[in-house]
Design a protein around this motif. Structure first.
Motif, PDB file in Angstrom:
ATOM      1  N   PHE A 164       0.825  -1.265   0.137  1.00 15.89           N
ATOM      2  CA  PHE A 164       0.175  -0.118  -0.112  1.00 15.89           C
ATOM      3  C   PHE A 164       0.953   1.107  -0.038  1.00 15.89           C
ATOM      4  CE2 PHE A 164      -3.843  -2.563   1.720  1.00 15.89           C
ATOM      5  CZ  PHE A 164      -4.553  -2.490   0.663  1.00 15.89           C
ATOM      6  N   LEU A 165       1.927   1.125   0.706  1.00 10.56           N
ATOM      7  CA  LEU A 165       2.920   2.423   0.614  1.00 10.56           C
ATOM      8  C   LEU A 165       3.633   2.714  -0.659  1.00 10.56           C
ATOM      9  CD1 LEU A 165       4.682   1.957   3.996  1.00 10.56           C
ATOM     10  CD2 LEU A 165       2.953   3.747   3.416  1.00 10.56           C
ATOM     11  N   VAL A 166       3.763   1.680  -1.453  1.00 13.90           N
ATOM     12  CA  VAL A 166       4.327   1.718  -2.832  1.00 13.90           C
ATOM     13  C   VAL A 166       3.450   2.278  -3.836  1.00 13.90           C
ATOM     14  CG1 VAL A 166       5.282   0.322  -4.846  1.00 13.90           C
ATOM     15  CG2 VAL A 166       6.042  -0.105  -2.446  1.00 13.90           C
ATOM     16  N   LEU A 167       2.139   1.749  -3.577  1.00 13.07           N
ATOM     17  CA  LEU A 167       0.882   2.107  -4.450  1.00 13.07           C
ATOM     18  C   LEU A 167       0.834   3.718  -4.203  1.00 13.07           C
ATOM     19  CD1 LEU A 167      -1.911  -0.356  -4.494  1.00 13.07           C
ATOM     20  CD2 LEU A 167      -0.533   0.199  -6.357  1.00 13.07           C
ATOM     21  N   ALA A 168       1.025   4.079  -2.825  1.00 10.99           N
ATOM     22  CA  ALA A 168       0.453   5.558  -2.468  1.00 10.99           C
ATOM     23  C   ALA A 168       1.497   6.595  -3.057  1.00 10.99           C
ATOM     24  CB  ALA A 168       0.675   5.650  -1.033  1.00 10.99           C
ATOM     25  N   PHE A 169       2.779   6.132  -3.424  1.00 11.22           N
ATOM     26  CA  PHE A 169       3.721   7.017  -3.695  1.00 11.22           C
ATOM     27  C   PHE A 169       4.154   6.828  -5.436  1.00 11.22           C
ATOM     28  CE2 PHE A 169       4.211   7.277   0.737  1.00 11.22           C
ATOM     29  CZ  PHE A 169       4.123   8.727   1.048  1.00 11.22           C
ATOM     30  N   ALA A 170       3.698   5.737  -5.909  1.00 14.66           N
ATOM     31  CA  ALA A 170       4.076   5.236  -7.243  1.00 14.66           C
ATOM     32  C   ALA A 170       3.405   6.498  -8.330  1.00 14.66           C
ATOM     33  CB  ALA A 170       3.539   3.866  -7.775  1.00 14.66           C
ATOM     34  N   GLY A 171       4.244   6.851  -8.990  1.00 13.30           N
ATOM     35  CA  GLY A 171       3.773   7.802 -10.154  1.00 13.30           C
ATOM     36  C   GLY A 171       3.826   7.363 -11.558  1.00 13.30           C
ATOM     37  N   SER A 172       4.214   5.941 -11.946  1.00 17.25           N
ATOM     38  CA  SER A 172       4.480   5.436 -13.126  1.00 17.25           C
ATOM     39  C   SER A 172       4.023   3.788 -13.106  1.00 17.25           C
ATOM     40  CB  SER A 172       5.850   5.506 -13.700  1.00 17.25           C
ATOM     41  OG  SER A 172       6.798   4.639 -12.764  1.00 17.25           O
ATOM     42  N   LEU A 173       3.781   3.381 -14.459  1.00 16.58           N
ATOM     43  CA  LEU A 173       3.466   2.120 -14.454  1.00 16.58           C
ATOM     44  C   LEU A 173       4.284   0.811 -13.603  1.00 16.58           C
ATOM     45  CD1 LEU A 173       1.300   0.086 -15.511  1.00 16.58           C
ATOM     46  CD2 LEU A 173       2.741   0.016 -17.700  1.00 16.58           C
ATOM     47  N   PRO A 174       5.575   1.071 -13.522  1.00 16.91           N
ATOM     48  CA  PRO A 174       6.210   0.147 -13.088  1.00 16.91           C
ATOM     49  C   PRO A 174       5.965   0.171 -11.607  1.00 16.91           C
ATOM     50  CG  PRO A 174       7.626   1.049 -14.597  1.00 16.91           C
ATOM     51  CD  PRO A 174       6.450   1.884 -14.618  1.00 16.91           C
ATOM     52  N   GLY A 175       5.938   1.199 -10.895  1.00 12.57           N
ATOM     53  CA  GLY A 175       5.504   1.390  -9.511  1.00 12.57           C
ATOM     54  C   GLY A 175       4.260   0.727  -9.103  1.00 12.57           C
ATOM     55  N   VAL A 176       3.505   1.390  -9.963  1.00 14.79           N
ATOM     56  CA  VAL A 176       1.982   0.712  -9.744  1.00 14.79           C
ATOM     57  C   VAL A 176       1.844  -0.692  -9.708  1.00 14.79           C
ATOM     58  CG1 VAL A 176      -0.205   0.438 -10.528  1.00 14.79           C
ATOM     59  CG2 VAL A 176       0.798   2.848 -10.760  1.00 14.79           C
ATOM     60  N   LEU A 177       2.481  -1.390 -10.792  1.00 14.48           N
ATOM     61  CA  LEU A 177       2.778  -2.948 -10.857  1.00 14.48           C
ATOM     62  C   LEU A 177       3.400  -3.421  -9.659  1.00 14.48           C
ATOM     63  CD1 LEU A 177       3.555  -3.361 -14.483  1.00 14.48           C
ATOM     64  CD2 LEU A 177       1.395  -3.875 -13.609  1.00 14.48           C
ATOM     65  N   ALA A 178       4.446  -2.727  -9.100  1.00 20.92           N
ATOM     66  CA  ALA A 178       5.096  -3.442  -8.062  1.00 20.92           C
ATOM     67  C   ALA A 178       4.032  -3.405  -6.843  1.00 20.92           C
ATOM     68  CB  ALA A 178       6.202  -2.649  -7.813  1.00 20.92           C
ATOM     69  N   GLY A 179       3.575  -2.347  -6.656  1.00 23.92           N
ATOM     70  CA  GLY A 179       2.778  -2.137  -5.375  1.00 23.92           C
ATOM     71  C   GLY A 179       1.321  -3.277  -5.562  1.00 23.92           C
ATOM     72  N   ALA A 180       1.031  -3.019  -6.539  1.00 25.75           N
ATOM     73  CA  ALA A 180      -0.224  -4.096  -7.035  1.00 25.75           C
ATOM     74  C   ALA A 180      -0.045  -5.554  -6.510  1.00 25.75           C
ATOM     75  CB  ALA A 180      -1.031  -3.952  -8.180  1.00 25.75           C
ATOM     76  N   MET A 181       1.135  -5.802  -7.142  1.00 29.73           N
ATOM     77  CA  MET A 181       1.607  -7.230  -6.986  1.00 29.73           C
ATOM     78  C   MET A 181       1.909  -7.552  -5.725  1.00 29.73           C
ATOM     79  SD  MET A 181       3.432  -8.059 -10.465  1.00 29.73           S
ATOM     80  CE  MET A 181       3.853  -9.856 -10.030  1.00 29.73           C
ATOM     81  N   LEU A 182       2.539  -6.608  -5.020  1.00 32.41           N
ATOM     82  CA  LEU A 182       2.778  -6.737  -3.316  1.00 32.41           C
ATOM     83  C   LEU A 182       1.718  -6.749  -2.549  1.00 32.41           C
ATOM     84  CD1 LEU A 182       5.789  -4.324  -2.637  1.00 32.41           C
ATOM     85  CD2 LEU A 182       5.907  -6.808  -2.373  1.00 32.41           C
ATOM     86  N   THR A 183       0.555  -6.049  -2.753  1.00 35.11           N
ATOM     87  CA  THR A 183      -0.596  -6.432  -2.067  1.00 35.11           C
ATOM     88  C   THR A 183      -1.426  -7.596  -2.204  1.00 35.11           C
ATOM     89  OG1 THR A 183      -2.027  -5.383  -3.896  1.00 35.11           O
ATOM     90  CG2 THR A 183      -1.276  -3.860  -2.049  1.00 35.11           C
ATOM     91  N   GLY A 184      -1.148  -8.324  -3.588  1.00 36.90           N
ATOM     92  CA  GLY A 184      -1.533  -9.559  -4.060  1.00 36.90           C
ATOM     93  C   GLY A 184      -0.974 -10.749  -3.297  1.00 36.90           C
ATOM     94  N   VAL A 185       0.520 -10.464  -3.267  1.00 39.30           N
ATOM     95  CA  VAL A 185       1.175 -11.685  -2.501  1.00 39.30           C
ATOM     96  C   VAL A 185       0.951 -11.607  -1.221  1.00 39.30           C
ATOM     97  CG1 VAL A 185       3.756 -12.234  -1.979  1.00 39.30           C
ATOM     98  CG2 VAL A 185       3.206 -11.312  -4.257  1.00 39.30           C
ATOM     99  N   ALA A 186       0.538 -10.557  -0.536  1.00 36.54           N
ATOM    100  CA  ALA A 186       0.471 -10.426   0.773  1.00 36.54           C
ATOM    101  C   ALA A 186      -1.128 -11.182   1.264  1.00 36.54           C
ATOM    102  CB  ALA A 186       0.207  -8.998   1.325  1.00 36.54           C
ATOM    103  N   ALA A 187      -1.905 -11.108   0.424  1.00 40.48           N
ATOM    104  CA  ALA A 187      -3.141 -11.900   0.536  1.00 40.48           C
ATOM    105  C   ALA A 187      -3.101 -13.455   0.194  1.00 40.48           C
ATOM    106  CB  ALA A 187      -4.392 -11.385  -0.221  1.00 40.48           C
ATOM    107  N   ALA A 188      -2.081 -13.494  -0.729  1.00 39.92           N
ATOM    108  CA  ALA A 188      -1.812 -14.921  -1.132  1.00 39.92           C
ATOM    109  C   ALA A 188      -1.221 -15.940   0.090  1.00 39.92           C
ATOM    110  CB  ALA A 188      -0.758 -15.074  -2.138  1.00 39.92           C
ATOM    111  N   LEU A 189      -0.703 -15.076   0.992  1.00 44.38           N
ATOM    112  CA  LEU A 189      -0.301 -15.620   2.344  1.00 44.38           C
ATOM    113  C   LEU A 189      -1.266 -15.711   3.209  1.00 44.38           C
ATOM    114  CD1 LEU A 189       3.339 -14.029   2.569  1.00 44.38           C
ATOM    115  CD2 LEU A 189       2.792 -16.536   2.045  1.00 44.38           C
ATOM    116  N   PHE A 190      -1.972 -14.394   3.581  1.00 42.98           N
ATOM    117  CA  PHE A 190      -2.797 -14.850   4.670  1.00 42.98           C
ATOM    118  C   PHE A 190      -4.278 -15.357   4.457  1.00 42.98           C
ATOM    119  CE2 PHE A 190      -3.107  -9.846   3.887  1.00 42.98           C
ATOM    120  CZ  PHE A 190      -4.274  -9.776   3.436  1.00 42.98           C
ATOM    121  N   SER A 191      -4.697 -14.763   3.148  1.00 39.49           N
ATOM    122  CA  SER A 191      -5.979 -15.455   3.053  1.00 39.49           C
ATOM    123  C   SER A 191      -6.272 -17.072   3.054  1.00 39.49           C
ATOM    124  CB  SER A 191      -6.600 -14.953   1.590  1.00 39.49           C
ATOM    125  OG  SER A 191      -6.768 -13.643   1.859  1.00 39.49           O
TER     126      SER A 191
END
Length: 416
Positions: A99-126
């Motif tokens: 979520f912190l990466v998504l908050a500060f990302a200003g380009s597509l690579p940053g958005v992709l990194a933040g989005a995928m980190l949030t997804g990996v997180a749920a892959a663990l706890f869900s």
């Protein structure tokens, strides 16, 4: 079949649960408050603030979901091996970073990194939480306290209570800016991590000390379960259209401000109706008819929008989509969780729930990218994208009629 007391106040039912299932149900409430602060508004941020095309937005959302759902098998195997607590805590920490990466990302690579980190997180706890919920539900059912489908229904209600709170808070924070919204979501997950560090019970995994090979052979040797996972993947694909197709439809009519309220409408429907619908599905319809009817209603949601979009520039198609899609999923979700555990033979539940979610992730990755591309090339009021969306749950309804057992009979576990 035993029946639980007819207490219509869901909160009272949750409060009276034993400690561990109560914690698991309330965990879903906390997860969704943080999650829904951001996700309903991500498509608009990507399109309006960063200027990405609809196909690119669909790709980002699809990759986020695939990084989550596609890795659920890994998360489930880790939960089976190491236990729920360490996997949940690790997932919460990674989501804070995402979520912190998504908050500060200003380009597509940053958005992709933040989005995928949030997804990996749920892959663990869900999958860790879902597998623990299935085990606790089996214990409650065997002791005559509560059917497992009702525990899954409470889980859904708690999640939707969080899902109605998150978007409403998101609407308020979005007036300040998406960056503030992302930071707030990260803070929520810091609090969740701290609470789970304090109160989530520690214990060995159900299959601690066992190698992963037998788990994978057992899961992928269960052909009926794999067919069910494939057919049920349309459920997640359909649900994710609330984050792609719905915002794009609201942009067509300049109704972006209605998004938070439509998510609130869906959540209120689940909070008010999930328990009685789950009981009706279990007591009257049974697994096969409940799942098939639910998918037919979901297909009807997209079909209705396909009919209405060329006729009106009002919010009616969006409202219809949310109402019918939510109604169908209230039939599907509790029953699908119970059927998953039974087709798994009540063994290696983390891995089995992981496969179900991974199948959904593949469906979302392929389907959302295709949907975004189709909406890019189709005229704004074209029914074609909506008709294509309707075909997916319709095919799943036909497949589930053939796959799903007519009664909730526990399937024997295949030999490893």
């Amino acid at each position: 079949m035993m029946r639980s007391p007819r207490r219509w106040l869901v909160l009272a039912e949750i409060v009276h649960l034993p400690a561990v299932p109560r914690l698991l149900v309330l965990t879903q409430l906390a997860f969704n408050i943080g999650f829904y602060l951001v996700l309903p508004f991500l498509a608009g941020h990507l399109a309006d603030d960063l200027g990405l095309a609809a196909a690119t937005v669909g790709l980002v959302l699809g990759l986020r979901t695939f990084s989550q759902q596609g890795l659920f098998l890994l998360g489930g195997v880790l939960a089976d091996k190491f236990g729920v607590r360490p996997v949940v805590l690790t997932g919460c920490a990674i989501r804070v970073a995402g979520f912190l990466v998504l908050a500060f990302a200003g380009s597509l690579p940053g958005v992709l990194a933040g989005a995928m980190l949030t997804g990996v997180a749920a892959a663990l706890f869900s999958p860790a939480v879902e597998s623990a919920l299935a085990r606790e539900g089996a214990r409650l059912e065997q002791s005559g306290q509560l059917p497992r489908t009702e525990l899954f229904a409470m889980f859904a209600v708690a999640g939707e209570a969080g899902a109605v709170t998150g978007p409403l808070l998101g609407v308020l924070l979005l007036s300040v800016g998406f960056q503030v919204t992302g930071i707030a979501a990260a803070v929520v997950f810091v609090a969740i991590l701290a609470m789970h560090w304090r109160w989530l019970p520690a214990g060995p995994g159900a299959h601690a000390g066992e190698p992963a090979g037998p788990a994978l052979r057992e899961v992928f040797g269960n052909r009926r379960f794999l067919a069910f996972a494939a057919a049920n993947s349309a459920n997640l694909f359909a649900y994710n259209q609330l984050y792609l197709a719905l915002p794009l439809e609201l942009r067509r009519i300049d109704g972006d401000g209605a998004l938070g309220w439509l998510f609130a409408l869906a959540s209120i429907m689940v909070v008010a109706g999930q328990m009685p619908i789950a009981r009706y599905a279990r007591d009257v319809l049974g697994p096969r008819r409940a799942l098939v009817l639910g998918f037919l209603i979901i297909a009807g949601a997209f079909t209705t929008v396909a009919v209405l979009v060329p006729l009106t520039s009002s919010v009616l198609p969006a409202v219809t989509l949310v109402v019918l899609l939510t109604a169908g999923q209230m039939l599907v979700n509790p029953m699908a969780g119970d059927v998953t555990a039974r087709l798994a033979g009540e063994r290696r539940l983390g891995a089995h729930f992981g496969v179900v979610s991974a199948a959904g992730g593949l469906a979302v990755l392929a389907g959302s990218t295709a949907t975004g591309a189709l909406m890019d090339v189709a005229p704004p009021s074209s029914p074609l994208p909506w008709a294509a969306l309707a075909a997916v749950p319709l095919l799943s309804a036909a497949a589930l009629w053939l796959i799903t057992p007519t009664t909730a009979v526990r399937e024997p576990a295949p030999s490893a």
